[in-house]
Design a protein around this motif. Structure first.
Motif, PDB file in Angstrom:
ATOM      1  N   GLU A  58       1.472  -1.537   0.226  1.00  0.00           N
ATOM      2  CA  GLU A  58       0.130   0.178   0.107  1.00  0.00           C
ATOM      3  C   GLU A  58       0.448   1.833  -0.445  1.00  0.00           C
ATOM      4  O   GLU A  58       0.414   2.011  -0.941  1.00  0.00           O
ATOM      5  N   ALA A  59       2.330   1.288   0.765  1.00  0.00           N
ATOM      6  CA  ALA A  59       2.633   2.419   0.382  1.00  0.00           C
ATOM      7  C   ALA A  59       3.390   2.462  -0.336  1.00  0.00           C
ATOM      8  O   ALA A  59       3.835   3.974  -0.740  1.00  0.00           O
ATOM      9  N   ALA A  60       4.284   1.357  -0.711  1.00  0.00           N
ATOM     10  CA  ALA A  60       5.272   1.555  -2.063  1.00  0.00           C
ATOM     11  C   ALA A  60       4.518   2.114  -3.332  1.00  0.00           C
ATOM     12  O   ALA A  60       4.615   2.779  -4.005  1.00  0.00           O
ATOM     13  N   ALA A  61       2.582   1.327  -3.491  1.00  0.00           N
ATOM     14  CA  ALA A  61       2.123   1.824  -4.429  1.00  0.00           C
ATOM     15  C   ALA A  61       2.085   3.893  -4.052  1.00  0.00           C
ATOM     16  O   ALA A  61       1.856   4.363  -5.273  1.00  0.00           O
ATOM     17  N   GLN A  62       1.648   4.218  -3.123  1.00  0.00           N
ATOM     18  CA  GLN A  62       1.932   5.969  -3.126  1.00  0.00           C
ATOM     19  C   GLN A  62       2.836   6.442  -3.290  1.00  0.00           C
ATOM     20  O   GLN A  62       2.802   7.331  -3.823  1.00  0.00           O
ATOM     21  N   CYS A  63       4.083   5.697  -2.775  1.00  0.00           N
ATOM     22  CA  CYS A  63       5.506   6.660  -3.498  1.00  0.00           C
ATOM     23  C   CYS A  63       5.530   6.130  -5.305  1.00  0.00           C
ATOM     24  O   CYS A  63       5.667   7.312  -6.020  1.00  0.00           O
ATOM     25  N   GLN A  64       5.063   5.547  -5.679  1.00  0.00           N
ATOM     26  CA  GLN A  64       4.759   5.012  -6.911  1.00  0.00           C
ATOM     27  C   GLN A  64       4.202   6.347  -8.252  1.00  0.00           C
ATOM     28  O   GLN A  64       4.668   7.016  -8.556  1.00  0.00           O
ATOM     29  N   ARG A  65       2.582   6.145  -7.114  1.00  0.00           N
ATOM     30  CA  ARG A  65       1.882   6.832  -7.533  1.00  0.00           C
ATOM     31  C   ARG A  65       2.307   8.554  -7.295  1.00  0.00           C
ATOM     32  O   ARG A  65       2.354   9.538  -8.678  1.00  0.00           O
TER      33      ARG A  65
END
Length: 386
Positions: A58-65
């Motif tokens: 979840e947190a990694a996806a927000q970083c990629q976003r």
């Protein structure tokens, strides 16, 4: 750590400042990669105890976003490294430690890339056009062509798979392994000159007997769909991180469109701001509402992966549905942003013009629109009869 802490504004600003030049020159994002590596970004999934940031999906996806709002091609290419490290993390959380070495090597600075895509292979992970020939010592030699190999100039570990057609009495077996940069028997073609996502340098890789020793073979699976945790982990990380990148593109396009509308004035309406035009306001609202539907879907799906939620046969529909929703929503939002921004966005070199080209790549990533709809229909209605 929050995405803002992982990617502080000064780091993001430098990455944003280089994106247009990489695109114009069809150049690899070398400076971005160096700065992201220095910031520990390639260790997002590596446990803190091993020197990583220790994030979940979840947190990694927000970083990629967040990264994609600055440089979509950089984010897309980095995705391939994060997919493999994410897969290792997802498997480990479920008691499968077969890819723990990926996290260990990522902690030491190795860069992973994804070498599974093949032209004309619409079976994706369930079959392969690459030959995997076994040797007596348990290793395999791989021969075939892999397309869209992002990070081609920089990877040090390339995940590949192929089919041993003689295994299981001729039914075949799919063999997964990693080669290193030093492995003989592969050629990277200098053939990446695409419409968009140019800095990703997603060159074609030709395997010509590339040998993977037994200790780098990490999975052998039957041909066809199966419930192996590796398949779930790859789909979970690939589809969600991909969705995150396109969510970032849509987010950036919306902000650019809003800024343009506030700047533009109408000559025929005595200099009145376009922000007061009802038709323009409707388009901006449509784009904003589309993005507001996407943000919670991305958060919910990735959160459920981290929480080990069991969606059973609905997992794959959720994953492919997120990917299609993200890529199609981003494409629609970029289009709306261009419509409200006026003719200046049509000129080469404008950020929206670049986003317009970048966002089109979304339709080519697996799962494509047709495959995704088939997956969802099968989950709800059962397979086609006959």
């Amino acid at each position: 750590m929050t995405p803002e802490e992982v990617l502080p504004e000064n780091l993001l600003a430098g990455i944003r400042s280089r994106a247009a030049g990489y695109d114009r020159d069809n150049a690899f994002f070398q400076e971005d990669l160096e700065e992201l590596t220095e910031a520990g970004y390639l260790r997002l999934f590596v446990p803190e105890s091993d020197g990583g940031i220790g994030l979940g999906l979840e947190a990694a996806a927000q970083c990629q976003r967040r990264l994609a709002t600055a440089a979509p091609a950089t984010a897309l290419a980095v995705n391939m490294h994060l997919v493999w490290t994410g897969v290792a993390d997802v498997l480990s959380a479920r008691g499968d430690h077969s890819l723990d070495f990926v996290l260990e090597e990522a902690a030491r600075g190795e860069v992973f890339a994804f070498g599974n895509s093949e032209a004309g292979n619409d079976s994706v992970l369930f079959d392969s056009r690459t030959d995997a020939t076994p040797s007596a010592d348990g290793g395999y030699s791989f021969s075939g062509t892999k397309i869209f190999t992002s990070l081609s100039p920089a990877w040090t570990r390339l995940g590949i798979f192929g089919k041993d057609p003689q295994a299981h009495e001729g039914e075949g077996e799919l063999v997964h392994g990693f080669i290193t940069r030093e492995t003989p028997g592969y050629t990277i073609l200098d053939d990446w000159n695409a419409l968009g996502m140019r800095a990703s340098r997603s060159n074609t890789t030709v395997l010509e007997g590339a040998r993977v020793p037994a200790n780098r073979i990490f999975r052998k699976l039957p041909v066809g769909p199966n419930a192996d945790p590796l398949i779930f982990a790859i789909f979970a990380c690939f589809e969600t991180l991909l969705a995150a990148v396109y969510t970032g593109i849509g987010e950036r396009a919306l902000h650019l469109g809003v800024d343009a509308v506030k700047r533009r004035t109408s000559f025929k309406n005595a200099g009145r701001s376009y922000a007061q035009d009802p038709d323009i306001r409707w388009k901006v609202a449509e784009a904003a509402m589309a993005m507001d539907n996407l943000y919670p879907q991305l958060a919910a799906v990735t959160r459920d992966v981290d929480a080990l939620v069991d969606h059973g046969p609905q997992w794959f529909p959720k994953l492919v549905g997120l990917k299609v929703n993200a890529t199609e929503t981003a494409r629609r939002v970029v289009d709306l942003a261009i419509r409200v921004s006026g003719g200046s966005s049509y000129f080469q070199g404008s950020e929206l013009e670049r986003l317009y080209r970048d966002v089109l790549a979304g339709m080519f990533h697996p799962s494509d629109d047709e495959s995704a709809h088939n997956t969802v229909a099968n989950a709800w209605l059962g397979p086609l009869e006959g």
